[in-house]
Design a protein around this motif. Structure first.
Motif, mmCIF file in Angstrom:
data_model
loop_
_atom_site.group_PDB
_atom_site.id
_atom_site.type_symbol
_atom_site.label_atom_id
_atom_site.label_comp_id
_atom_site.label_asym_id
_atom_site.label_seq_id
_atom_site.Cartn_x
_atom_site.Cartn_y
_atom_site.Cartn_z
ATOM 1 N N THR A 8 0.869 -1.037 0.695
ATOM 2 C CA THR A 8 0.258 0.217 -0.454
ATOM 3 C C THR A 8 1.124 1.106 0.249
ATOM 4 O O THR A 8 0.205 2.299 -0.996
ATOM 5 C CB THR A 8 -0.514 0.204 1.207
ATOM 6 N N LEU A 9 1.475 1.016 0.995
ATOM 7 C CA LEU A 9 2.734 2.480 0.766
ATOM 8 C C LEU A 9 3.669 2.259 0.188
ATOM 9 O O LEU A 9 3.406 3.455 -0.921
ATOM 10 C CB LEU A 9 3.927 3.082 2.053
ATOM 11 N N SER A 10 4.336 1.248 -1.312
ATOM 12 C CA SER A 10 4.970 1.383 -2.536
ATOM 13 C C SER A 10 3.852 2.717 -3.550
ATOM 14 O O SER A 10 4.322 3.066 -3.738
ATOM 15 C CB SER A 10 5.260 0.635 -2.669
ATOM 16 N N TYR A 11 2.823 1.376 -3.079
ATOM 17 C CA TYR A 11 1.748 2.328 -4.363
ATOM 18 C C TYR A 11 1.190 3.707 -4.200
ATOM 19 O O TYR A 11 1.528 4.826 -5.115
ATOM 20 C CB TYR A 11 0.220 1.555 -4.338
ATOM 21 N N ALA A 12 1.085 4.267 -3.334
ATOM 22 C CA ALA A 12 1.377 5.535 -2.265
ATOM 23 C C ALA A 12 2.157 6.090 -2.830
ATOM 24 O O ALA A 12 1.957 7.435 -3.332
ATOM 25 C CB ALA A 12 0.233 5.709 -1.346
ATOM 26 N N GLY A 13 3.516 5.808 -2.338
ATOM 27 C CA GLY A 13 4.667 6.359 -2.617
ATOM 28 C C GLY A 13 4.757 6.656 -4.320
ATOM 29 O O GLY A 13 5.252 7.829 -4.637
ATOM 30 N N PHE A 14 4.546 5.687 -4.950
ATOM 31 C CA PHE A 14 5.249 5.953 -6.501
ATOM 32 C C PHE A 14 4.153 7.272 -7.283
ATOM 33 O O PHE A 14 4.146 7.545 -7.746
ATOM 34 C CB PHE A 14 4.799 4.056 -7.123
ATOM 35 N N MET A 16 2.424 9.624 -5.462
ATOM 36 C CA MET A 16 2.832 10.761 -5.102
ATOM 37 C C MET A 16 4.169 11.459 -5.495
ATOM 38 O O MET A 16 3.988 12.151 -6.448
ATOM 39 C CB MET A 16 2.986 10.749 -3.678
ATOM 40 N N LEU A 17 4.946 10.438 -6.015
ATOM 41 C CA LEU A 17 5.871 11.198 -6.660
ATOM 42 C C LEU A 17 5.690 11.100 -8.475
ATOM 43 O O LEU A 17 6.445 11.914 -8.726
ATOM 44 C CB LEU A 17 7.010 9.491 -6.768
ATOM 45 N N ALA A 18 4.757 10.437 -8.822
ATOM 46 C CA ALA A 18 4.492 11.299 -10.543
ATOM 47 C C ALA A 18 4.054 12.023 -10.148
ATOM 48 O O ALA A 18 3.810 12.825 -11.050
ATOM 49 C CB ALA A 18 3.266 9.489 -10.501
ATOM 50 N N GLY A 19 2.335 12.231 -9.496
ATOM 51 C CA GLY A 19 2.266 13.267 -9.176
ATOM 52 C C GLY A 19 3.205 14.659 -8.636
ATOM 53 O O GLY A 19 2.595 15.763 -9.863
ATOM 54 N N VAL A 20 4.131 14.689 -8.289
ATOM 55 C CA VAL A 20 4.791 15.591 -7.909
ATOM 56 C C VAL A 20 6.170 15.569 -9.106
ATOM 57 O O VAL A 20 5.359 17.065 -9.331
ATOM 58 C CB VAL A 20 5.881 15.414 -6.701
ATOM 59 N N LEU A 21 6.197 14.684 -9.839
ATOM 60 C CA LEU A 21 6.905 15.497 -11.157
ATOM 61 C C LEU A 21 5.996 16.011 -12.108
ATOM 62 O O LEU A 21 6.378 16.877 -12.645
ATOM 63 C CB LEU A 21 7.432 13.862 -11.950
ATOM 64 N N LEU A 22 4.892 15.581 -12.373
ATOM 65 C CA LEU A 22 3.638 15.839 -13.397
ATOM 66 C C LEU A 22 3.330 17.282 -12.975
ATOM 67 O O LEU A 22 3.340 18.368 -13.606
ATOM 68 C CB LEU A 22 2.619 15.300 -12.875
ATOM 69 N N LEU A 23 3.479 17.404 -11.557
ATOM 70 C CA LEU A 23 2.605 18.927 -10.746
ATOM 71 C C LEU A 23 4.536 20.210 -11.025
ATOM 72 O O LEU A 23 4.185 21.790 -11.801
ATOM 73 C CB LEU A 23 2.667 19.489 -9.941
ATOM 74 N N ALA A 24 5.786 19.780 -11.155
ATOM 75 C CA ALA A 24 6.649 20.412 -12.045
ATOM 76 C C ALA A 24 6.672 20.620 -12.997
ATOM 77 O O ALA A 24 7.119 21.725 -13.820
ATOM 78 C CB ALA A 24 7.748 19.181 -10.719
ATOM 79 N N LEU A 71 -3.958 12.730 -4.375
ATOM 80 C CA LEU A 71 -3.309 12.237 -4.435
ATOM 81 C C LEU A 71 -3.278 10.973 -3.864
ATOM 82 O O LEU A 71 -3.207 9.319 -3.607
ATOM 83 C CB LEU A 71 -1.938 12.175 -5.109
ATOM 84 N N LEU A 72 -2.233 12.100 -2.142
ATOM 85 C CA LEU A 72 -1.922 10.215 -0.931
ATOM 86 C C LEU A 72 -3.304 9.757 -0.591
ATOM 87 O O LEU A 72 -2.622 8.283 -0.940
ATOM 88 C CB LEU A 72 -1.361 10.786 -0.208
ATOM 89 N N VAL A 73 -3.795 10.717 -0.260
ATOM 90 C CA VAL A 73 -5.569 9.896 -0.268
ATOM 91 C C VAL A 73 -5.698 8.061 -1.140
ATOM 92 O O VAL A 73 -6.365 7.386 -0.545
ATOM 93 C CB VAL A 73 -7.262 10.309 0.413
ATOM 94 N N PHE A 74 -6.030 8.837 -2.445
ATOM 95 C CA PHE A 74 -6.446 7.837 -2.815
ATOM 96 C C PHE A 74 -5.169 6.450 -3.561
ATOM 97 O O PHE A 74 -5.261 5.981 -3.374
ATOM 98 C CB PHE A 74 -6.280 8.902 -4.503
ATOM 99 N N LEU A 76 -3.779 5.499 -0.991
ATOM 100 C CA LEU A 76 -3.510 5.173 -0.278
ATOM 101 C C LEU A 76 -4.468 3.887 0.028
ATOM 102 O O LEU A 76 -4.772 2.229 -0.091
ATOM 103 C CB LEU A 76 -3.498 6.061 1.465
ATOM 104 N N LEU A 77 -5.916 4.171 -0.249
ATOM 105 C CA LEU A 77 -6.908 3.611 -0.103
ATOM 106 C C LEU A 77 -6.448 2.548 -1.345
ATOM 107 O O LEU A 77 -7.220 1.745 -1.510
ATOM 108 C CB LEU A 77 -8.104 4.449 -0.686
ATOM 109 N N GLY A 78 -6.729 2.769 -2.836
ATOM 110 C CA GLY A 78 -6.114 2.488 -4.000
ATOM 111 C C GLY A 78 -4.979 0.833 -3.814
ATOM 112 O O GLY A 78 -5.839 -0.056 -4.034
ATOM 113 N N GLY A 79 -4.281 1.227 -3.208
ATOM 114 C CA GLY A 79 -3.413 0.443 -3.076
ATOM 115 C C GLY A 79 -4.003 -0.772 -1.676
ATOM 116 O O GLY A 79 -3.330 -1.762 -2.545
ATOM 117 N N TRP A 80 -4.332 0.143 -1.049
ATOM 118 C CA TRP A 80 -4.627 -0.941 0.229
ATOM 119 C C TRP A 80 -6.397 -1.981 -0.783
ATOM 120 O O TRP A 80 -6.050 -3.189 -0.175
ATOM 121 C CB TRP A 80 -5.656 -0.162 0.964
ATOM 122 N N ILE A 81 -6.880 -1.698 -1.386
ATOM 123 C CA ILE A 81 -7.516 -2.182 -2.040
ATOM 124 C C ILE A 81 -6.792 -3.253 -3.019
ATOM 125 O O ILE A 81 -7.188 -4.576 -3.179
ATOM 126 C CB ILE A 81 -8.837 -1.678 -2.805
#
Length: 362
Positions: A8-14, A16-24, A71-74, A76-81
Motif C-alpha cells: 500500500t505504501l509503495s503504491y501511494a509513494g509511487f 505521489m512521486l508521479a504527481g510531484v513530477l507531473l506538477l513540477a 493523490l495521497l488519500v487516493f 493509500l485507499l487504492g493501494g490497500w484495495i
C-alpha cells in the motif's frame, strides 16, 4: 510491517512521486515561461482568469498541495484495495500451510482463476501435499505392519516360556530349538528393517561395479537352496557396468533370486537371470516359473510385508520385505523396479540402473 501495508505504501509513494513530477513539469514548462502579454488585451475577463500572473507561486503551491493530498488519500485507499486483491491467493496458501502444519494433509488450495505465479505456487503446494499425504500413509502402514511382524515372534516366545514354566518336566531340547528358530526370525526381520532404512537414506559410497558378476555371485550363493527346491538356474548376459554400493546391489540381487526360488513351482521349476546394457541404462532381469499372478496382485508385491494371496510362509519364505528392499535399493541407485506377470505363470522382475559416466583421463 505486513506485506499488505508495504505494498500500500509503495503504491501511494509511487503515485505521489508521479504527481510531484507531473506538477513540477506543468510549472516549469507551461506556466512559468508564458509572457504577460501573450493573451488578447480586450478579453479582460479571460485575461484575468488565464493571465499567468494569476498562477503565481502561492496560488500554484496551494493547488499543488491539494492535488498531492488527494493523490495521497487516493493512493493509500487504492493501494490497500489492490494489495488485498493481489495477496488474497497468498492468504489461501498461508492458511493451507497452517492446516498442514497442524496435521491436516487432506486439504487442497485449488486456486481458481487464470494461471499466474500465485496459481503455479498453489498447484505446486497441492502436489506437495498429495505426495506428503501418500508418504505419511505409507509410513503409517509400514509402522503398523512392522509392529505386527515384530510382535508375532515375541508373542510366540512368550507362549513357549509360559508353557515351559507351567510344565517343568517338558523336554527342554524341543523348547530351545523352537526358541532358536523364533529368535532367528526376529533377527532376520530386524536386519531387513535396518537394511531398508539404510537404502532409503542413501548412506553409502558409490563404486564402479559389474552387475553381471554380482548376479553370478548371488546365483552361486543360493545354488544349494535352489537344488533343495528342485529349481534349475540359468544365468546369462554381458558385462553390465554401473555405479553403486556393491553390498547393497548384491543384497538386491540375492533377494530377487531368493524370491524366485521360494515362490516357484513345487517341482521342476526354472529360473533365468540375465543382464544387458543399453545406451542409457543397464538391466538385470530375473524370471521364474510359478503360479499365474494377476496384474493387480503383482502391482502390490513390492509393498512391505506383502506376500501375495498364495504365498505361504515356510522356513525360507522370508519376512515379506524382499521386494520392498529391492525397490528401495533400486531407487537409492536412481533406478527403477518393474514387476510383470508371465503368461505361462510366474513372475518377471526387471531392475533398470543408470549407466556410469565415462572415465575421464587425467
Amino acid at each position: 510491517m505486513s506485506v499488505r501495508l508495504k505494498l500500500t505504501l509503495s503504491y501511494a509513494g509511487f503515485l505521489m512521486l508521479a504527481g510531484v513530477l507531473l506538477l513540477a513539469a506543468v510549472w516549469v514548462f507551461l506556466l512559468r515561461g508564458v509572457p504577460a502579454g501573450y493573451l488578447v488585451p480586450d478579453l479582460s475577463n479571460v485575461r484575468r482568469v488565464l493571465n499567468p500572473h494569476n498562477f503565481g507561486p502561492s496560488v500554484f503551491g496551494t493547488a499543488a498541495a491539494a492535488v498531492l493530498v488527494f493523490l495521497l488519500v487516493f493512493g493509500l485507499l487504492g493501494g490497500w484495495i489492490l494489495a488485498s486483491r493481489m495477496l488474497a491467493p497468498l492468504n489461501r496458501i498461508t492458511e493451507a500451510t497452517r492446516m498442514a502444519a497442524n496435521g491436516s494433509l487432506c486439504h487442497r488450495i485449488r486456486l481458481p482463476g487464470r494461471r499466474d505465479e500465485f496459481h503455479e505456487l498453489a498447484d505446486s503446494f497441492d502436489g506437495m501435499l498429495a505426495r506428503l499425504e501418500a508418504h505419511v500413509a505409507e509410513q503409517q502402514r509400514f509402522a503398523a505392519n512392522a509392529s505386527h511382524e515384530l510382535r508375532t515372534p515375541l508373542a510366540i516366545t512368550q507362549t513357549l516360556l509360559d508353557v515351559a514354566r507351567k510344565d517343568p518336566n517338558r523336554d527342554s531340547g524341543e523348547l530351545v530349538e523352537r526358541l532358536r528358530a523364533v529368535n532367528a526370525r526376529a533377527i532376520e526381520l530386524t536386519e531387513a528393517l535396518l537394511l531398508l532404512s539404510r537404502a532409503d537414506q542413501r548412506s553409502f559410497t558409490r563404486e564402479h561395479v559389474d552387475l553381471s558378476l554380482i548376479a553370478e555371485e548371488a546365483a552361486e550363493t543360493l545354488l544349494p537352496l535352489a537344488e533343495k527346491h528342485g529349481i534349475t538356474i540359468h544365468t546369462s548376459g554381458e558385462i553390465t557396468p554401473t555405479t553403486g554400493s556393491p553390498a547393497l546391489l548384491l543384497q538386491m540381487t540375492t533377494n530377487l533370486l531368493h524370491n524366485a526360488i521360494v515362490h516357484n513351482l513345487p517341482e521342476h521349476g526354472t529360473m533365468q537371470i540375465y543382464t544387458a546394457i543399453g545406451p542409457e541404462s543397464v538391466l538385470l532381469t530375473v524370471e521364474n516359473t510359478g503360479d499365474k499372478l494377476t496384474p493387480q496382485l503383482v502391482s502390490t508385491l513390492a509393498e512391505p510385508f506383502q506376500r501375495g494371496t498364495e504365498r505361504i510362509r515356510s522356513d525360507h519364505a522370508g519376512v515379506g520385505l524382499g521386494l520392498a528392499i529391492v525397490d528401495s535399493i533400486a531407487q537409492a541407485h536412481d533406478g527403477t523396479l518393474t514387476l510383470t506377470p508371465r503368461d505361462a505363470g510366474g513372475l518377471r522382475v526387471t531392475v533398470q540402473l543408470p549407466v556410469p559416466p565415462p572415465h575421464t583421463g587425467g
